[in-house]
Enzyme design. Structure first.
Site, PDB file in Angstrom:
ATOM      1  N   CYS A  91      37.905  -4.275   6.873  1.00 48.99           N
ATOM      2  CA  CYS A  91      39.103  -5.072   6.574  1.00 48.99           C
ATOM      3  C   CYS A  91      39.892  -4.438   5.421  1.00 48.99           C
ATOM      4  CB  CYS A  91      38.700  -6.504   6.235  1.00 48.99           C
ATOM      5  SG  CYS A  91      40.155  -7.521   5.931  1.00 48.99           S
ATOM      6  N   GLY A 194      39.995   2.486  18.002  1.00 50.08           N
ATOM      7  CA  GLY A 194      41.262   2.845  17.367  1.00 50.08           C
ATOM      8  C   GLY A 194      42.205   3.524  18.324  1.00 50.08           C
TER       9      GLY A 194
HETATM   10  C1  FMN Z   1      45.606  -8.536  13.158  1.00 52.70           C
HETATM   11  C2  FMN Z   1      44.319  -7.778  13.122  1.00 52.70           C
HETATM   12  C3  FMN Z   1      43.167  -8.424  12.711  1.00 52.70           C
HETATM   13  C4  FMN Z   1      41.953  -7.733  12.673  1.00 52.70           C
HETATM   14  N1  FMN Z   1      40.829  -8.405  12.286  1.00 52.70           N
HETATM   15  C5  FMN Z   1      39.624  -7.772  12.320  1.00 52.70           C
HETATM   16  C6  FMN Z   1      38.421  -8.468  12.001  1.00 52.70           C
HETATM   17  O1  FMN Z   1      38.425  -9.659  11.663  1.00 52.70           O
HETATM   18  N2  FMN Z   1      37.274  -7.771  12.070  1.00 52.70           N
HETATM   19  C7  FMN Z   1      37.224  -6.449  12.438  1.00 52.70           C
HETATM   20  O2  FMN Z   1      36.147  -5.863  12.498  1.00 52.70           O
HETATM   21  N3  FMN Z   1      38.345  -5.784  12.730  1.00 52.70           N
HETATM   22  C8  FMN Z   1      39.540  -6.412  12.681  1.00 52.70           C
HETATM   23  N4  FMN Z   1      40.668  -5.720  13.005  1.00 52.70           N
HETATM   24  C9  FMN Z   1      40.584  -4.298  13.355  1.00 52.70           C
HETATM   25  C10 FMN Z   1      40.381  -4.103  14.858  1.00 52.70           C
HETATM   26  O3  FMN Z   1      39.127  -4.628  15.246  1.00 52.70           O
HETATM   27  C11 FMN Z   1      40.417  -2.620  15.204  1.00 52.70           C
HETATM   28  O4  FMN Z   1      39.373  -1.984  14.545  1.00 52.70           O
HETATM   29  C12 FMN Z   1      41.722  -1.955  14.815  1.00 52.70           C
HETATM   30  O5  FMN Z   1      42.836  -2.750  15.150  1.00 52.70           O
HETATM   31  C13 FMN Z   1      41.846  -0.580  15.475  1.00 52.70           C
HETATM   32  O6  FMN Z   1      41.752  -0.688  16.858  1.00 52.70           O
HETATM   33  P1  FMN Z   1      43.083  -0.706  17.782  1.00 52.70           P
HETATM   34  O7  FMN Z   1      43.910   0.496  17.369  1.00 52.70           O
HETATM   35  O8  FMN Z   1      42.518  -0.639  19.159  1.00 52.70           O
HETATM   36  O9  FMN Z   1      43.799  -1.986  17.468  1.00 52.70           O
HETATM   37  C14 FMN Z   1      41.898  -6.374  13.032  1.00 52.70           C
HETATM   38  C15 FMN Z   1      43.074  -5.729  13.447  1.00 52.70           C
HETATM   39  C16 FMN Z   1      44.261  -6.404  13.488  1.00 52.70           C
HETATM   40  C17 FMN Z   1      45.512  -5.668  13.935  1.00 52.70           C
END
Ligand code: FMN
Length: 329
Positions: A91, A194
């Site tokens: 986070c 990611g």
């Molecule tokens: C709005 C938002 C909230 C997120 N909350 C969490 C969370 O509570 N726990 C967590 O492990 N990752 C959280 N993430 C990260 C995502 O799990 C992920 O690792 C990150 O968005 C990268 O993946 P993506 O590019 O596929 O979105 C959050 C991401 C976003 C955008």
């Protein structure tokens, strides 16, 4: 994903298929043992064997930095039925990091190990695994491998690596090659995460990272059929057609219907806008609709604008019905 993937979203998305498991928003642990109601609020699925309606397991995520308290809370979550405890080391939020949680722990691999070990110890004998969700680092990637090794040494059964540092936020690119480097130095299963928005991204992320499995973040919301499309390709080698606006708007409407049973309509509208905001970054129809929808505050006009064809279809049916009644008279 905090603030965007709640119990309703998990249910709607997993029902479309392709997900092996889902994760809750994080439960924040400070210096107390949280009451069961906190776990039930964040993971209502606990009362249904911690599964979504279609049977997808839901892992419970904890965020914090005190190994003993995290351990106590992990034990409680396990007693309440959580099948797996995931620890958040990613986070980037300033308030979370100021209080020494999330990605700030990546500055000190020993602390990553201590946190995972605290939870692992607390879960000993329960058969419930602890897993770690990592980024590549806080400011830079120098400790990426060390942190992954620390999580493994602490007892993590598997790792999910969001292939960016905290400093890199959510900006492209994601450095999948760094996950390959991590994999070469740990023996537990490592999942790449990611910037996986399409089937082609999925294929490249796996090829570059060497991982068997991926985690979808924002793309699960942006394209609710992506996980099912990936699954279909795995099973058949076929490429399904792109997701239509109709499919996206349907899930938004289903969300609106369910959320409005428990949340004020204005809040539902802002949650829908938040979801649409993620969709519009990767879909032209969603981007066009967003322009019209962002000014609307009431649920009913919002839903009508979401899919005007539904509206005119309904009006046509109503007109046909009225005409039929008139004929009969
Ligand atoms: C709005 C938002 C909230 C997120 N909350 C969490 C969370 O509570 N726990 C967590 O492990 N990752 C959280 N993430 C990260 C995502 O799990 C992920 O690792 C990150 O968005 C990268 O993946 P993506 O590019 O596929 O979105 C959050 C991401 C976003 C955008």
């Amino acid at each position: 994903m905090e603030g965007v993937i709640d119990v309703i979203t998990r249910d709607l998305l997993t029902a479309r298929g392709g997900f092996d498991w889902a994760v809750t928003e994080f439960v924040r642990v400070t210096d107390t043992l949280l009451p069961p109601r906190v776990f039930h609020r964040i993971c209502p699925e606990l009362v249904h064997r911690a599964e979504t309606s279609c049977g997808t397991p839901v892992h419970l995520q904890l965020l914090g930095s005190n190994p003993e308290r995290l351990g106590d809370n992990a034990r409680r979550a396990a007693e309440l039925g959580a099948p797996c405890i995931d620890i958040n080391f990613g986070c980037p939020a300033k308030t979370v990091n100021r209080h020494d949680g999330g990605a700030s722990l990546l500055k000190t691999p020993q602390r990553v190990e201590a946190v995972v070990a605290g939870v692992h110890r607390a879960l000993e004998g329960s058969g419930i695994p602890v897993t770690a969700k990592l980024r590549l680092g806080f400011e830079d990637k120098r400790l990426a491998v060390a942190c992954a090794q620390a999580a493994e040494a602490g007892g993590a059964a598997s790792l999910v690596v969001h292939a960016r540092t905290r400093r890199e936020g959510y900006r492209p690119p994601a450095y999948w090659q760094w996950v390959r480097r991590i994999r070469q130095h740990v023996s537990v299963e490592t999942v790449v995460n990611g910037d996986i928005w399409t089937l082609e991204d999925y294929q490249r992320a796996r090829a570059i990272s060497g991982c068997d499995h991926v985690m979808l973040g924002r793309a699960a919301l942006a394209d609710p059929l992506l996980a099912a499309r990936i699954r279909h390709w795995q099973a058949t080698g076929e490429h399904q057609p792109p997701t239509r606006w109709q499919d996206r708007s349907t899930i938004l409407k289903e969300y609106a219907y369910q959320a409005s049973q428990s949340v004020p309509e204005k809040v539902v509208v802002s949650l829908l806008k938040q979801w649409l905001n993620i969709m519009r970054q990767h879909d032209r129809d969603a981007a066009e609709r967003f322009v019209e929808l962002r000014r609307i505050r009431e649920l009913s006009p919002f839903l009508q604008t979401l899919n005007p064809s539904d509206h005119s279809e309904r009006e046509e049916k109503e007109e046909a019905f009225t005409a039929l009644q008139t004929d009969r008279q």
